[in-house]
Design a protein around this motif. Structure first.
Motif, PDB file in Angstrom:
ATOM      1  N   ALA A  52       0.840  -1.205   0.000  1.00 18.01           N
ATOM      2  CA  ALA A  52       0.000   0.000   0.000  1.00 18.01           C
ATOM      3  C   ALA A  52       0.871   1.249   0.000  1.00 18.01           C
ATOM      4  CB  ALA A  52      -0.927  -0.011   1.209  1.00 18.01           C
ATOM      5  N   THR A  56       0.817   4.023  -2.944  1.00 13.86           N
ATOM      6  CA  THR A  56       0.513   5.403  -2.577  1.00 13.86           C
ATOM      7  C   THR A  56       1.637   6.351  -2.983  1.00 13.86           C
ATOM      8  OG1 THR A  56      -0.786   4.594  -0.709  1.00 13.86           O
ATOM      9  CG2 THR A  56      -0.111   6.891  -0.643  1.00 13.86           C
ATOM     10  N   LEU A  79      -4.353  -5.484  -2.872  1.00 11.92           N
ATOM     11  CA  LEU A  79      -4.747  -4.571  -1.795  1.00 11.92           C
ATOM     12  C   LEU A  79      -6.084  -4.986  -1.170  1.00 11.92           C
ATOM     13  CD1 LEU A  79      -3.656  -1.129  -3.243  1.00 11.92           C
ATOM     14  CD2 LEU A  79      -2.543  -2.466  -1.446  1.00 11.92           C
TER      15      LEU A  79
END
Length: 183
Positions: A52, A56, A79
């Motif tokens: 993640a 990001t 995810l």
């Protein structure tokens, strides 16, 4: 009630407690399996947090693409692997069989399947790195395909053990409910 001056029990040397104070084996098994599944869930959450973070950082362009590569396609469905872990955690306190079954099925769909797809997706890149020594994507100076394959090896083991322990736990819970129905 006992009294100090009254008669004492005879014939017992204190060794007759074993048949009275024994915990059923499926309760012991349930407790130990829950503990193992919780440990594996923590490891999974750490792996999930790494992926993640990479997704990001790459999408928000917090670091250059030379430092953190854009994610591979398999990382996006992976995810969703947080959902099976949450369902498994919700199943534990009250021994909820249906949540555990859904958790096991969705672990296969959202955890193991993206990892298999990712292994196939990254294979040509890994083959090129192995044959020619050329890497085009990097994560903090390391070849992205090497880092992701290392993560995948750990993740596949974690998910395989989670599913295995969940199946054993499901068997222990099912045996427990069957014994209750017999009585």
């Amino acid at each position: 009630m006992t009294s100090r001056a009254g008669p004492r029990a005879t014939g017992s040397d204190g060794s007759d407690f074993k048949h009275r104070e024994k915990v059923a084996s499926h309760y012991q098994m349930s407790a130990s399996l829950k503990s193992e599944i919780k440990k594996l869930t923590v490891v999974h959450l750490l792996l999930w947090a790494l992926i993640a973070a990479q997704v990001t950082v790459a999408h928000l362009k917090l670091l250059s693409h030379d430092v953190v590569a854009m994610p591979y396609q398999w990382e996006y469905p992976y995810l969703l692997s947080l959902l099976p872990s949450l369902l498994g955690a919700m199943a534990m306190p009250k021994n909820n069989i249906s949540y555990l079954v859904i958790s096991m099925i969705s672990a296969g769909l959202f955890s193991v399947a993206p990892l298999i797809f990712g292994a196939m997706e990254m294979f040509p890149v890994a083959q090129q790195l192995y044959r020619h020594g050329k890497a085009y994507r990097f994560i903090f100076g390391f070849s992205a395909v090497s880092v992701m394959y290392l993560l995948m090896v750990v993740a596949i083991q974690v998910h395989a053990w989670q599913i295995y322990y969940s199946k054993k736990l499901l068997d222990a819970w099912f045996n427990s409910t069957q014994e209750k129905k017999k009585k």
